[in-house]
Scaffold this motif. Structure first.
Motif, PDB file in Angstrom:
ATOM      1  N   PRO A 251     -42.864 -45.262  24.381  1.00 60.34           N
ATOM      2  CA  PRO A 251     -42.916 -46.751  24.177  1.00 60.34           C
ATOM      3  C   PRO A 251     -41.554 -47.239  23.598  1.00 60.34           C
ATOM      4  N   GLU A 252     -40.386 -46.342  23.464  1.00 60.79           N
ATOM      5  CA  GLU A 252     -39.255 -46.714  22.969  1.00 60.79           C
ATOM      6  C   GLU A 252     -38.361 -47.263  24.216  1.00 60.79           C
ATOM      7  N   TRP A 253     -38.447 -46.716  25.313  1.00 56.21           N
ATOM      8  CA  TRP A 253     -37.517 -46.992  26.304  1.00 56.21           C
ATOM      9  C   TRP A 253     -36.058 -46.680  25.967  1.00 56.21           C
ATOM     10  N   LYS A 254     -35.981 -45.678  25.291  1.00 54.02           N
ATOM     11  CA  LYS A 254     -34.546 -45.288  24.694  1.00 54.02           C
ATOM     12  C   LYS A 254     -33.978 -44.616  25.873  1.00 54.02           C
ATOM     13  N   LEU A 255     -32.388 -45.044  26.144  1.00 53.41           N
ATOM     14  CA  LEU A 255     -31.613 -44.279  26.991  1.00 53.41           C
ATOM     15  C   LEU A 255     -31.019 -43.055  26.515  1.00 53.41           C
ATOM     16  N   ASP A 256     -31.278 -41.869  27.112  1.00 55.13           N
ATOM     17  CA  ASP A 256     -30.662 -40.779  26.701  1.00 55.13           C
ATOM     18  C   ASP A 256     -29.448 -40.554  27.054  1.00 55.13           C
TER      19      ASP A 256
ATOM     20  N   PRO B 237     -40.102 -51.771  35.431  1.00 54.18           N
ATOM     21  CA  PRO B 237     -41.341 -52.539  34.839  1.00 54.18           C
ATOM     22  C   PRO B 237     -41.327 -52.438  33.383  1.00 54.18           C
ATOM     23  N   ALA B 238     -40.024 -51.728  32.872  1.00 53.59           N
ATOM     24  CA  ALA B 238     -39.891 -51.469  31.332  1.00 53.59           C
ATOM     25  C   ALA B 238     -39.757 -52.850  30.619  1.00 53.59           C
ATOM     26  N   GLY B 239     -39.481 -54.077  31.197  1.00 53.53           N
ATOM     27  CA  GLY B 239     -39.184 -55.198  30.284  1.00 53.53           C
ATOM     28  C   GLY B 239     -37.940 -55.041  29.458  1.00 53.53           C
ATOM     29  N   LYS B 240     -37.068 -54.094  29.728  1.00 55.05           N
ATOM     30  CA  LYS B 240     -36.071 -53.633  28.880  1.00 55.05           C
ATOM     31  C   LYS B 240     -34.700 -54.478  29.325  1.00 55.05           C
ATOM     32  N   VAL B 241     -34.216 -55.067  28.404  1.00 54.51           N
ATOM     33  CA  VAL B 241     -32.728 -55.642  28.607  1.00 54.51           C
ATOM     34  C   VAL B 241     -31.582 -54.480  28.021  1.00 54.51           C
TER      35      VAL B 241
ATOM     36  N   PHE C  45     -55.165 -53.199  22.644  1.00 55.82           N
ATOM     37  CA  PHE C  45     -54.146 -52.604  23.481  1.00 55.82           C
ATOM     38  C   PHE C  45     -52.914 -52.579  22.563  1.00 55.82           C
ATOM     39  N   SER C  46     -52.227 -51.333  22.584  1.00 58.86           N
ATOM     40  CA  SER C  46     -51.008 -51.189  21.845  1.00 58.86           C
ATOM     41  C   SER C  46     -49.687 -51.501  22.794  1.00 58.86           C
ATOM     42  N   VAL C  47     -49.295 -52.843  22.379  1.00 58.68           N
ATOM     43  CA  VAL C  47     -48.458 -53.570  23.352  1.00 58.68           C
ATOM     44  C   VAL C  47     -46.888 -53.213  22.909  1.00 58.68           C
ATOM     45  N   ILE C  48     -46.139 -52.882  24.134  1.00 54.91           N
ATOM     46  CA  ILE C  48     -44.749 -52.091  23.946  1.00 54.91           C
ATOM     47  C   ILE C  48     -43.984 -53.668  24.174  1.00 54.91           C
ATOM     48  N   GLU C  49     -42.948 -53.709  23.276  1.00 52.27           N
ATOM     49  CA  GLU C  49     -41.807 -54.696  23.267  1.00 52.27           C
ATOM     50  C   GLU C  49     -41.452 -55.031  24.561  1.00 52.27           C
ATOM     51  N   CYS C  50     -41.458 -56.281  25.127  1.00 53.27           N
ATOM     52  CA  CYS C  50     -40.981 -56.733  26.339  1.00 53.27           C
ATOM     53  C   CYS C  50     -39.855 -57.578  25.929  1.00 53.27           C
ATOM     54  N   GLU C  51     -38.493 -57.201  26.448  1.00 56.90           N
ATOM     55  CA  GLU C  51     -37.253 -58.016  26.179  1.00 56.90           C
ATOM     56  C   GLU C  51     -36.979 -58.964  27.254  1.00 56.90           C
ATOM     57  N   GLY C  52     -37.569 -58.717  28.400  1.00 53.12           N
ATOM     58  CA  GLY C  52     -37.120 -59.521  29.564  1.00 53.12           C
ATOM     59  C   GLY C  52     -38.250 -59.319  30.664  1.00 53.12           C
TER      60      GLY C  52
END
Length: 402
Positions: free
Chosen positions: A144-149, A172-176, A308-315
């Motif tokens: 759920p973090e969508w963190k860039l390694d 599809p990550a919704g990550k900015v 549902f456990s909803v993950i943050e959507c930034e865009g």
């Protein structure tokens, strides 16, 4: 008759979007899988396109694109990002962003080149890179973090790297991607003397405190970036398939040759209409983001009330949810199929956006729909999961009102 076809393209099945959309049609389900709005974009833009079709001309416009649209793309770059673009040498119009991506891959890649791709991937990236003869080097971010390694990303670069394909805001990550992440990527691109292919079709759809900053605006990146935009996403006109590339002349010259042998050009009336759209006041683009954020919040509140456990959507248009607590027996693919057939709501399994060894308990919902469509989807999901319909809808509407 036995005919050998291309091994790379033959190895790919039908896209997950098409599979789930067909299943949604067969099941008469609400389709929250495929990412397109169910309302057409601004009427004034559509009217310009209609008038242009009738009045003409309807013959081939210039191969590089209609001058008015190319000028508008350059103006848009300056207005929103402070980029000084030469519209005659640094802008190319394409028949959609997917064609733009194909143009770039075919024009720039040679066998032996490597392309860094950040998973989860939009579905066309991998086949385009492979068909062009290059080797994909995946670096993943994981919900759920969508963190860039950053260590993994740095290790992916080599003297064979031709470009990194960066999608931000990311489907599809919704990550900015943050300014810090972008700066890190820019430094790696410069260090390894390569380029960045930037898919920025959701450039005006970002939420809350997040802002989109093109990689092209970073120090040293002006002549190392190719920037792809889309009228489909910026004006909710996905069926028009009008895209545009901003790139330094030294790169665009070759990319244009690829475009020349693929689609050659794009309908002139649509190009003229999109030019008018790009010249709209900044308020239009602000309102687009606000509207999408409100729909995100509406669906998010309803899904959370459903459990549902909803993950943050930034865009972007998409919400990713964790289904672990909903089903211990089905993976994301099976859950999506069962939810479509027995629940009457279609979504997309996130595992479809990874090449190998994908996380298998996340699914993606699309929220760029009418409120009555989102409400119907939530009601059906409530029945499917044996939840109180009215309570779910009240939660969604309360979040919308707030």
């Amino acid at each position: 008759m036995s005919v050998e076809t291309n091994e790379i393209l033959s190895s790919y099945g039908t896209t997950v979007f098409e599979v789930m959309s067909r299943l949604a049609i067969e099941s008469e389900a609400v389709n929250l899988g495929q990412g397109f709005p169910d309302e057409d974009g601004p009427e004034d833009i559509r009217q310009i396109a209609a008038e242009g079709l009738v009045s003409g001309p309807n013959q081939y416009p210039p191969m590089m694109g209609h001058p008015d649209l190319r000028q508008a793309v350059a103006e848009h770059n300056m207005k929103f990002y402070g980029l000084d673009i030469d519209w005659q040498k640094e802008v190319l119009v394409t028949s959609g962003a997917t064609e733009a991506l194909a143009d770039c891959c075919l024009a720039l890649l040679n066998p032996g080149d490597e392309v860094i791709l950040i998973e989860p991937l939009y579905d066309c990236y991998l086949p385009l890179v492979e068909r062009a003869g290059a080797t994909p080097i995946p670096v993943r971010i994981t919900p759920p973090e969508w963190k860039l390694d950053r260590d993994a990303l740095e290790a992916a670069f080599s003297d064979k790297t031709k470009f990194i394909l960066l999608n931000s805001p990311m489907n599809p990550a919704g990550k900015v991607f943050s300014e810090e992440d972008l700066s890190f990527i820019a430094n790696l691109v410069i260090k390894h003397d390569c380029i960045a292919l930037c898919d920025e079709v959701y450039e005006h759809i970002f939420f809350d405190k997040h802002r989109h900053k093109p990689l092209m605006t970073f120090n040293g990146m002006r002549d190392r970036c190719i920037r792809i935009g889309s009228a489909g996403k910026s004006f909710s006109l996905t069926g028009w398939k009008v895209g545009y590339i901003t790139a330094p002349e030294m790169l665009l010259t070759t990319i244009a040759k690829s475009h020349q042998f693929l689609t050659f050009t794009t309908p002139p009336n649509l190009q003229i209409a999109v030019a008018a759209g790009l010249r709209k006041d900044a308020r239009y683009f602000d309102d687009l983001a606000i509207e999408m954020q409100q729909k995100r919040d509406y669906l998010k509140a309803g899904l959370e009330t459903l459990g549902f456990s909803v993950i943050e959507c930034e865009g972007t248009y998409f919400l990713t949810v964790d289904i672990s607590s909903m089903s211990s027996e089905m993976n994301d693919v099976d859950f999506c199929k069962d939810m479509t057939v027995n629940g009457g709501v279609a979504a997309v399994p996130v595992s479809a956006f990874y090449k190998d060894d994908a996380p298998d308990h996340f699914i993606r919902f699309c929220f760029c729909k009418k409120y009555d469509v989102l409400e119907e989807a939530l009601r059906r999901l409530a029945r499917y999961l044996n939840k109180n319909e009215d309570q779910v809808i009240e939660a969604a509407k309360a979040y919308e009102r707030s």
